[in-house]
Design a protein around this motif. Sequence first.
Motif, short mmCIF file in Angstrom:
data_model
loop_
_atom_site.label_atom_id
_atom_site.label_comp_id
_atom_site.label_asym_id
_atom_site.label_seq_id
_atom_site.Cartn_x
_atom_site.Cartn_y
_atom_site.Cartn_z
N LYS A 216 1.06 -0.96 -0.53
CA LYS A 216 0.32 -0.11 -0.09
C LYS A 216 0.82 1.03 0.19
O LYS A 216 1.63 1.76 1.40
CB LYS A 216 -0.89 -0.28 1.21
CG LYS A 216 -2.29 1.20 1.02
CD LYS A 216 -2.86 1.45 2.78
CE LYS A 216 -3.43 2.34 2.37
NZ LYS A 216 -4.60 2.35 3.92
N ILE A 217 1.07 1.83 -0.69
CA ILE A 217 1.97 3.07 -1.37
C ILE A 217 0.54 4.25 -0.94
O ILE A 217 -0.71 4.18 -1.89
CB ILE A 217 2.90 3.19 -2.60
CG1 ILE A 217 3.07 1.46 -2.76
CG2 ILE A 217 2.86 4.50 -2.63
CD1 ILE A 217 4.57 2.44 -2.62
N ASN B 241 -1.32 14.56 -0.30
CA ASN B 241 -3.23 14.64 -1.28
C ASN B 241 -4.24 12.90 0.22
O ASN B 241 -5.41 12.84 0.00
CB ASN B 241 -3.67 14.76 -1.47
CG ASN B 241 -2.86 13.48 -3.11
OD1 ASN B 241 -2.96 12.18 -2.51
ND2 ASN B 241 -2.80 13.71 -4.42
N ASP B 242 -2.79 12.81 1.04
CA ASP B 242 -3.72 10.71 1.48
C ASP B 242 -4.45 10.17 0.54
O ASP B 242 -4.97 9.06 0.39
CB ASP B 242 -4.64 11.74 2.29
CG ASP B 242 -3.91 11.47 3.47
OD1 ASP B 242 -3.19 11.09 3.52
OD2 ASP B 242 -5.05 12.14 4.48
N ASN B 243 -3.77 9.89 -1.10
CA ASN B 243 -4.22 9.27 -1.44
C ASN B 243 -3.86 7.91 -1.64
O ASN B 243 -2.23 8.13 -1.17
CB ASN B 243 -4.65 9.85 -2.98
CG ASN B 243 -5.50 10.90 -3.76
OD1 ASN B 243 -6.85 10.49 -3.35
ND2 ASN B 243 -5.17 11.73 -4.72
N TYR B 244 -4.04 7.02 -1.64
CA TYR B 244 -3.08 6.04 -1.96
C TYR B 244 -4.16 4.56 -2.99
O TYR B 244 -4.83 4.18 -3.65
CB TYR B 244 -3.89 5.05 -0.03
CG TYR B 244 -4.59 4.14 0.02
CD1 TYR B 244 -5.21 3.23 -0.09
CD2 TYR B 244 -5.67 5.58 0.60
CE1 TYR B 244 -6.28 2.69 0.37
CE2 TYR B 244 -6.57 4.86 1.00
CZ TYR B 244 -7.30 3.42 0.51
OH TYR B 244 -8.11 3.50 0.93
N THR B 245 -2.98 4.01 -3.35
CA THR B 245 -2.95 2.96 -4.43
C THR B 245 -2.16 1.67 -3.35
O THR B 245 -1.25 2.00 -3.10
CB THR B 245 -2.57 3.17 -5.74
OG1 THR B 245 -3.25 2.34 -6.75
CG2 THR B 245 -1.17 3.41 -5.45
N TYR B 246 -2.73 0.11 -4.30
CA TYR B 246 -2.02 -1.14 -4.25
C TYR B 246 -0.99 -1.77 -5.67
O TYR B 246 -1.43 -0.64 -6.26
CB TYR B 246 -2.21 -1.89 -3.89
CG TYR B 246 -3.47 -1.68 -2.39
CD1 TYR B 246 -3.10 -1.72 -1.45
CD2 TYR B 246 -4.90 -1.42 -2.74
CE1 TYR B 246 -3.31 -1.36 -0.16
CE2 TYR B 246 -6.01 -0.49 -1.32
CZ TYR B 246 -4.89 -1.36 0.00
OH TYR B 246 -5.91 -0.93 0.92
#
Length: 356
Positions: free
Chosen positions: A114-115, A120-125
């Motif tokens: 998880k990055i 902006n606190d957006n995240y993806t995997y």
Amino acid sequence: MSEEKLMSKKKPSYPVNKQLHLYLNEYNRNIKIPIFYDDLLRFSGSIVVYDKNDQDTLWVRVYYSEFEREEIDLSLKKVYTILHSDGNEETIPFLNVDAIDYCTFGNSKPFRVKIRNVLNDNYTYFYVKKADASRIYGLELEHMLSPHNLNFLVYKDTLIEEHIAGIPGDVFIKEELPKVTESAKSQIAKEFVKFNERCMIRLLGDMRSYNYVIVPVHDFDHVVYRIRAIDFDQQCFEGKLKVYRPQFFKENNKMVELVQEKLQKRSVDQYKIEERSIVARRMLATENQLEDLLLCMLNDEISLIDHINQLKTEIFNLTGDIEFKKSSNMGEVMKAALDFVRRNYENVNMRRLMME
């Protein structure tokens, strides 16, 4: 039929041979990355990851020694920049590795990273797996023959896959399906028919409900639901044709019942024909790359001889196409399957032109 009888107990991992590596290099999939799958196995300990209902997810959150964590975090951030951009490292100070999870279930035993963007606190995997030839063929065939593009990288024996967003099929069937409108159920039934046909055409097996996701897409005043495969481990391996048809897995019984309830046989047949035609058009649009991929498969070993003999016999009995009977490996079975679909599409078009 039980899934134990339907599928083999465990599929071996097939190495990526030189020809497939050359193919991946040609099509910008083979790119040097700063970390390997085995590096992530050096974790010091782990804790169980539970879902919102306090159920075991079969994932564990791993942690590393302080020295190793710093090196691993930096390497994973670099992998993220390579996967999602041009590898520019200027964004690395704004990235944080929030979690590294390890799956204890299934064949691939992947790591899920998880990055998060701290601005902006957006995240993806993304996922780190052992490179397996079957899975790579599955990813490329999905990329070329389905409505969905896939982003992945291979370096030596490590595979990096981007995350495919959506609601896991088993969760959707249990929690969301009972709540959708009747018209939405009809659309989902149509989508399942097309998904079922697409899996069979390109010999993608084991599409039990937890191996695909449902993706809701808002379109004006309603929601359209799409089905996307997320596990490509069972590409061209099993011998039973039923394994490549999601309708035969008990986990998909609710979806099969939905098709029977909402669609007439004439509509089901129509949607199957539509999907075959769409796949055939995609084959023509990606002809050169698809031929290169099939050439790799023709010279690769990705299944067992008993499976090959069983599958080619079952498909021959279904189609009557002698090319299946002549196949000696899974690459030839796959090529015969795609050629069969393309020939039928071209013959239909020819008949239509003659009638005009």
